[in-house]
Design an enzyme around this catalytic site. Sequence first.
Site, mmCIF file in Angstrom:
data_model
loop_
_atom_site.group_PDB
_atom_site.id
_atom_site.type_symbol
_atom_site.label_atom_id
_atom_site.label_comp_id
_atom_site.label_asym_id
_atom_site.label_seq_id
_atom_site.Cartn_x
_atom_site.Cartn_y
_atom_site.Cartn_z
ATOM 1 N N LYS A 95 0.879 -1.171 0.000
ATOM 2 C CA LYS A 95 0.000 0.000 0.000
ATOM 3 C C LYS A 95 0.915 1.220 0.000
ATOM 4 O O LYS A 95 1.640 1.467 0.967
ATOM 5 C CB LYS A 95 -0.908 0.005 1.227
ATOM 6 C CG LYS A 95 -1.869 1.191 1.226
ATOM 7 C CD LYS A 95 -2.544 1.367 2.564
ATOM 8 C CE LYS A 95 -3.229 2.725 2.600
ATOM 9 N NZ LYS A 95 -3.594 3.133 3.964
ATOM 10 N N ASN A 205 -9.538 1.647 9.640
ATOM 11 C CA ASN A 205 -8.634 1.451 10.761
ATOM 12 C C ASN A 205 -9.134 2.201 11.995
ATOM 13 O O ASN A 205 -9.686 1.620 12.925
ATOM 14 C CB ASN A 205 -7.217 1.873 10.410
ATOM 15 C CG ASN A 205 -6.192 1.444 11.458
ATOM 16 O OD1 ASN A 205 -5.001 1.391 11.185
ATOM 17 N ND2 ASN A 205 -6.603 1.099 12.671
ATOM 18 N N THR A 206 -8.997 3.520 11.982
ATOM 19 C CA THR A 206 -9.285 4.309 13.179
ATOM 20 C C THR A 206 -10.720 4.138 13.661
ATOM 21 O O THR A 206 -10.969 4.065 14.874
ATOM 22 C CB THR A 206 -9.003 5.799 12.908
ATOM 23 O OG1 THR A 206 -7.684 5.941 12.391
ATOM 24 C CG2 THR A 206 -9.131 6.614 14.180
#
Length: 256
Positions: A95, A205-206
């Site tokens: 990525k 994610n977060t």
Amino acid sequence: MIVYDTPLTSRLLLGTSRYPSPAVLTQAVKVSGTEVVTVSLRRESSSERSGQGFFAIIRSLGVRVLPNTAGCHSAKEAITTAHMARELFDTTWIKLEVIGDRATLQPDVFGLVEAAKILCADGFQVFPYTTEDLVVADKLLDAGCRVLMPWGAPIGSGQGLNNVPGLRALRARFPDVPLIVDAGIGVPSHAARAMELGMNGVLINTAVARAGDPVAMAEAFAHAVRAGRAALVAEPMLPSDVAVPSTPEAGLAFLA
């Protein structure tokens, strides 16, 4: 979803940073049903090799690792990090992040294209974190990328999809390119909306890691991604500027 000739059953990709504990991360990955997790090289490498314990947890989950070049601010730095990641994680997937603005963490699209061209030529299968800009997308594809990861909003902001028309245009221009929305998604409804727009997947994610209950939130996102995809396949009704009665008026009984 097929990315770089690899079929994936789940359209949800999950980040692995900022979880309150390894046990919570493990449970979140399991209930999400994800088959791909992102891992920052900085999380794994240190002079004491303390990150080996973390990577052992990831390996035990039986998922594919997508290393990322998070925190890199130049093409050169990202390329060096990608080569280290390939050696450490034994994968050609990367990525690619080249950050251009420290406040918004917006990609430096010039450095991104430069790094993508070099890495693709060197055998990497690049997942570029980019904007929804059509010209940049064209150049990334010309560089050899076969997947695009447009942002929804600034990383970790939870704002959702800030430029829906831009994402629609990207989908229309590149109908056969896998598009995975990366960054800015805050709640499951944002993920469902991305899927309804025709995106092929989302990376979270977060929004999961910093939730009050990350495990429950991971499961909620899994449901949202499936629901959004199912809605797209079912061909939603088109919006109307006027009311349309749900009950036919013709043939109704009435009193004289």
